[in-house]
Every structure is written in structure tokens, then in C-alpha cells.
Enzyme design. Structure first.
Site, mmCIF file in Angstrom:
data_model
loop_
_atom_site.group_PDB
_atom_site.id
_atom_site.type_symbol
_atom_site.label_atom_id
_atom_site.label_comp_id
_atom_site.label_asym_id
_atom_site.label_seq_id
_atom_site.Cartn_x
_atom_site.Cartn_y
_atom_site.Cartn_z
ATOM 1 N N ASP A 22 9.079 36.377 50.308
ATOM 2 C CA ASP A 22 8.703 36.581 48.671
ATOM 3 C C ASP A 22 10.676 37.077 49.013
ATOM 4 O O ASP A 22 11.455 37.887 48.415
ATOM 5 C CB ASP A 22 8.560 38.020 48.756
ATOM 6 N N GLU A 186 4.124 34.271 38.814
ATOM 7 C CA GLU A 186 4.422 35.868 39.520
ATOM 8 C C GLU A 186 5.460 35.348 40.269
ATOM 9 O O GLU A 186 6.009 34.959 40.196
ATOM 10 C CB GLU A 186 2.974 35.462 40.636
#
Length: 535
Positions: A22, A186
Site C-alpha cells: 500500500d 479500494e
């Protein structure tokens, strides 16, 4: 290492072959900064710095602990924060202040970290509201917003204090992914370029691998148009490249910086050139494909860059030349919140010492397991373990640390020192866990140890998704002796139980009584088969 290049150089993707999931990157001046997910490891929220988008160094852990809960402290069997904790940070710099926004799924709380300097100190506070996979954004008029959600994406305006939603401010759904998607939108980040607003987000369209989408609008209250901008796996087993964002160089060139799942090693950063098409949408790499090699901008300065993996325990010494007892090298992180009374860098000079402070059924519950990322394609870790002060039922050794862990360890049984390889069986190769945290490990091989002090070795091989670890040993007092294998190769399978790549782990746990001690010293980290383009 020293970055001295003044000309662009070519590197091979992934440009950082280790687990930095991420990633969110920004540029401030001529320096790049990255924040990355650290889940249940502490200290957490890694902040890294680079001068060329390839060579990164730790400058801070912005987060000490997420929350002092029984789960985060591994307080009791059955209570843990594996795969939760600190998720998907959003890193921003605005008007002299550094910000990291993230959500923790175990506390179901969003947190804002702030600092006047990226090296710290960092301050933490809670926000009103829960913003899953959030992306913080400051507009030209200084108003702050957050884009967040899973499948349904929202943008919410924050109040000037950044403590929660702005009363009467913008709060709207901007996108709804296909309900048939295998995983909806997402990991979103919000940007502004040339008057347009851009949302980078990833998903798994129905029947496809992971892809990156981009949503564009002329205003935050206008309609967002979506388009796939990356649908490529770098010819690597169908693992898509997605989740990250975009960044520009001081010269005005643009790059996309995304992660790619690479099996057991975890999720690794990739870099690709980017430009904007006539309609404003980003155009990635070569015809929308991620290039195998990428030309990176010249380094902005010839600063020394500290390694992101290494062999040293101690990061610094005090004014008298002694060890700073609480200062490990930044590439080391503990599994869960530390119990500081049970570990030391000073009790035995040059060694990392662990004391047993609880009874545990297996490695999952061991306090103060010290971890470090592995690196692809191959990592080799070696350490000498002194088990002379173990108690019966203690295990101390070197692990391939993940949900389906395996390890080589010294153990004491009926007053005798044994050398053992143990593991948690892999139920299947899916990413889903079996949620079995408590079962004892299975013994693969066991022999009588020649001495209480042994040199242990683990070879973590991620070559082309081989994802196997093998264990070796030799006498600590005879370094010229050959390495002898023990046990069979064990699979390193990335699963959502830990939700991180396989790590090196140094551990001690007790199954019968507390009070045992293990010393770890002469740790050695190497990546013998790692090839880095351009060097």
C-alpha cells in the site's frame, strides 16, 4: 550506499523487491517520501526517503503503537492483531506540516499522524469517523478532503482541525464499482493536476486479476469518469500491478508507483513512466503495460542512503560509547507491541537477548519476536543462538515468520538440548487463512544438538514464485565447518492471516515454564542472487 548518479539510469521492476504494501509517495522539493502499511508490527508506519524513486531509506516509524489493547499486546491466547493494525497510509505535506492518515480494522478507528519534520517526532490522534483505505487531500484553497471506501467510494470534507467531517461540507458517493467484481474499488488516493481531480483506485474485475483504475472529474462535486489504466502482471503468474499513486519529478516528468503481489515475499513496489493523454487520463508505461525496466530520474543529490535490510542490531550508541538500549536498526520490527522487560541489547554486549515471559502454545503467541523483511529473489539469514539458559519446553531460533510459519530452533527437553525444524501446515495455496492460531507446530525433523550454542541458517527462495525456505545448521565454534541441512523445504504462502510477506524472525517461547533466556548474535543478512539493474 551512496547515490552519485547525475544521469538517468535504468532499473528492473520491481524496483524494490521487498514487502512495502500500500505505498503512498509524495515529492517535497527534490526529495521523495513514502509511507507504507505495517499491520501488526511495531514500531509501525514506515516513512522512507529517496532521491531517485529507486533507492529508499528509513527515516522514521511514525507510529509507536496503534492502541494498547489485549489484541495488540498479544495479551492472551486467541487475542491478536494479525493482519489488522495499521493499514493503507495516506502521506501528505501541506503548509509546513506532514500528515499520515490511516485506518485500523481491529479498533475500527481512523488515526491522523502529524509532524513538523518527516523524521519526527510524530503525534497521533483519533478522527471522528472511520475511513477505510483513506486518501487525504488538500485543495488549492486549503480545504481538506478524504476519499475512502471499499467498492463504494466517497469523498468527505474534513473540518479545519482535521478532527472529523466538516458540518455541512461535501459528503458524497463518487463511484460504485460493479457489484459483480471479485473485489470492488479500494486503496484510493486523490490528486489534482491541471485543474482536474484524479482518484487512483484498484480492484479485481469479475474473472480478472488486480487492475488499477483512475477516476477523473472537473470538480469534486461533479461526475467522475472511470477508466482502467493498468491491466498487466509483468509476466508474473497473473499477479496484477495496482494500488499506489502518481508523482512528478522536479523536471516535470510523471511516474506511477504501484505495488505488485509477488507471492511469499509480499507486495513489492514497481515504477513506471506516466504521461497524460489528450483527454486527461493517465497513460502508463508502454501501451498501458508496465515496463520490465524503467529509466529513473537522476538522483537529486549524492547523499548516503542507509540500507533497508541489514545485519546490525544496534542503531546508535550513547555519548559514552555504550549501547542505546532502545534503539534497534529501523529495519527491525517486533511482532505486536513489545514487552520491554523481556528483551535487551545491553545484558550481553553485541547480542539481542530474549527472556521468556509467558507460556505459549506456538510461535504465533510468542512475545517480542524480532522481525525483518525478506527480499527477492533470494534472502539468506544466519544467526548464532545460545540456548544454554533455556528451560525445558523452550524454543529459540530462526523463523520464516508468517501465518504458515516454519523455523529451525534449539529446544530443551528433559535436560537435553535438541535441534528441531517445526512448521504450521499449509492447508492450501489460497490467500485465506484457516484461522488456527493455537495448534502446536508439527515437527519435521529433530536431532540431538552438538552444543548449547549453534549457528542457524535459513534460505528464503522466492525465485519465480518458488516460495520455499530451507534450514541449515553448523557448530558455532567451528565456522569452517560445512552447513548441514535439517528437515525438508517448507512453503512460504502469502495469506490474509498476517497479510504481509514472509519475514525473518528471531524468537523465544516457552511451553512449560517461564524464565528461560536466549541470546542471538552475529546475525548476517545477504541477498546473493538479487540483481539490481543500473548498478
Amino acid at each position: 550506499m551512496m547515490i552519485t548518479s547525475t544521469n538517468p539510469m535504468v532499473y528492473t521492476n520491481p524496483v524494490v523487491y521487498t514487502d512495502f504494501p500500500d505505498p503512498d509517495i509524495i515529492r517535497v522539493g527534490d526529495v521523495y517520501y513514502m509511507a507504507t502499511t505495517t499491520m501488526h508490527f511495531t514500531p509501525g508506519c514506515d516513512i522512507l526517503r529517496s532521491y531517485d524513486l529507486v533507492h529508499w531509506e528509513f527515516i522514521a516509524h511514525a507510529l509507536n503503537i496503534v492502541a494498547d489493547t489485549p489484541e495488540e499486546r498479544l495479551e492472551c491466547e486467541g487475542a491478536n492483531a494479525y493482519g489488522r493494525g495499521m493499514w493503507a497510509p495516506s502521506l501528505r505535506y501541506h503548509r509546513g506540516t506532514w500528515y499520515v492518515l490511516f485506518a485500523a480494522n481491529d479498533t475500527h478507528t481512523s488515526y491522523l499522524l502529524t509532524a513538523d519534520d518527516p523524521c519526527g517526532p510524530w503525534r497521533k490522534r483519533e478522527l471522528d469517523g472511520f475511513y477505510h483505505d483513506s486518501g487525504l487531500f488538500f485543495d488549492d484553497d486549503d480545504r481538506a478532503y478524504v476519499v475512502y471506501g471499499q467498492s463504494t467510494l466517497r469523498i468527505t470534507e474534513l473540518n479545519p482541525e482535521l478532527s472529523g467531517p466538516m458540518p455541512g461540507g461535501l459528503d458524497r458517493v463518487i463511484a460504485q464499482d460493479d457489484p459483480q467484481a471479485d473485489l470492488g474499488y479500494e486503496g484510493s488516493h486523490l490528486y489534482k493536476h491541471d485543474g482536474r481531480y484524479y482518484v487512483f483506485t484498484c480492484h479485481f474485475p469479475k474473472g480478472k486479476g488486480k487492475t488499477e483504475a483512475c477516476l477523473i472529474a472537473e470538480s469534486l462535486d461533479g461526475a467522475f469518469e472511470a477508466r482502467e489504466i493498468i491491466d498487466d502482471d509483468l509476466s508474473f503468474h497473473g499477479y496484477g500491478v495496482a494500488q499506489g499513486g502518481m508523482v512528478d519529478t522536479p523536471d516535470g516528468d510523471w511516474y506511477a508507483f504501484m505495488m505488485q503481489d509477488r507471492g511469499g515475499v509480499g507486495r513489492v513496489p514497481t515504477l513506471m513512466p506516466m504521461r497524460f493523454g489528450e483527454d486527461g487520463f493517465p497513460v502508463i508505461g508502454e501501451n498501458g503495460k508496465v515496463p520490465q525496466s524503467v529509466s529513473v530520474p537522476a538522483a537529486s543529490c549524492a547523499e548516503p542512503v542507509a540500507p533497508i535490510n541489514g545485519s546490525e542490531f544496534i542503531a546508535r550508541h550513547n555519548a559514552e560509547g555504550g549501547v542505546d538500549a532502545n534503539c534497534l536498526q529501523p529495519y527491525w520490527q517486533f511482532n505486536h507491541i513489545t514487552h520491554n522487560e523481556y528483551w535487551s541489547l545491553t545484558e550481553r554486549p553485541g547480542a539481542f537477548r530474549l527472556h521468556s515471559g509467558r507460556i505459549s502454545s506456538n510461535l504465533n503467541h510468542a512475545w517480542n519476536t524480532l522481525t525483518q523483511r525478506t527480499m527477492g529473489p533470494v534472502t539468506v539469514a544466519e544467526v548464532t543462538v545460545d540456548a544454554s539458559t533455556l528451560h525445558d519446553g523452550d524454543f529459540a531460533g530462526l523463523a520464516a515468520f508468517q501465518g504458515c510459519y516454519s523455523y529451525i530452533a534449539l529446544t530443551r527437553r528433559n535436560g537435553r538440548t535438541m535441534l528441531t525444524v517445526q512448521y504450521k501446515p499449509v492447508n492450501d495455496d489460497s490467500i485465506f487463512s484457516d484461522d488456527d492460531w493455537d495448534s502446536p507446530a508439527v515437527t519435521d525433523a529433530e536431532i540431538m544438538a552438538n552444543a548449547d550454542c549453534m549457528r542457524l541458517r535459513a534460505v528464503y527462495d522466492f525465485t519465480d514464485c518458488k516460495d520455499e525456505v530451507t534450514f541449515f545448521y553448523r557448530d558455532a565454534d567451528t565456522p569452517e565447518s560445512e552447513w548441514r541441512p535439517l528437515g525438508t523445504a517448507h512453503r512460504m504462502v502469502f495469506k490474509m492471516d498476517h497479510f504481509t510477506g514472509c519475514r525473518i524472525g528471531l524468537f523465544l517461547y516457552s511451553t512449560k515454564e517461564t524464565g528461560g533466556i536466549a541470546d542471538f548474535y552475529d546475525f548476517a543478512y545477504s541477498t546473493p542472487n538479487t540483481k539490481e539493474g543500473g548498478r
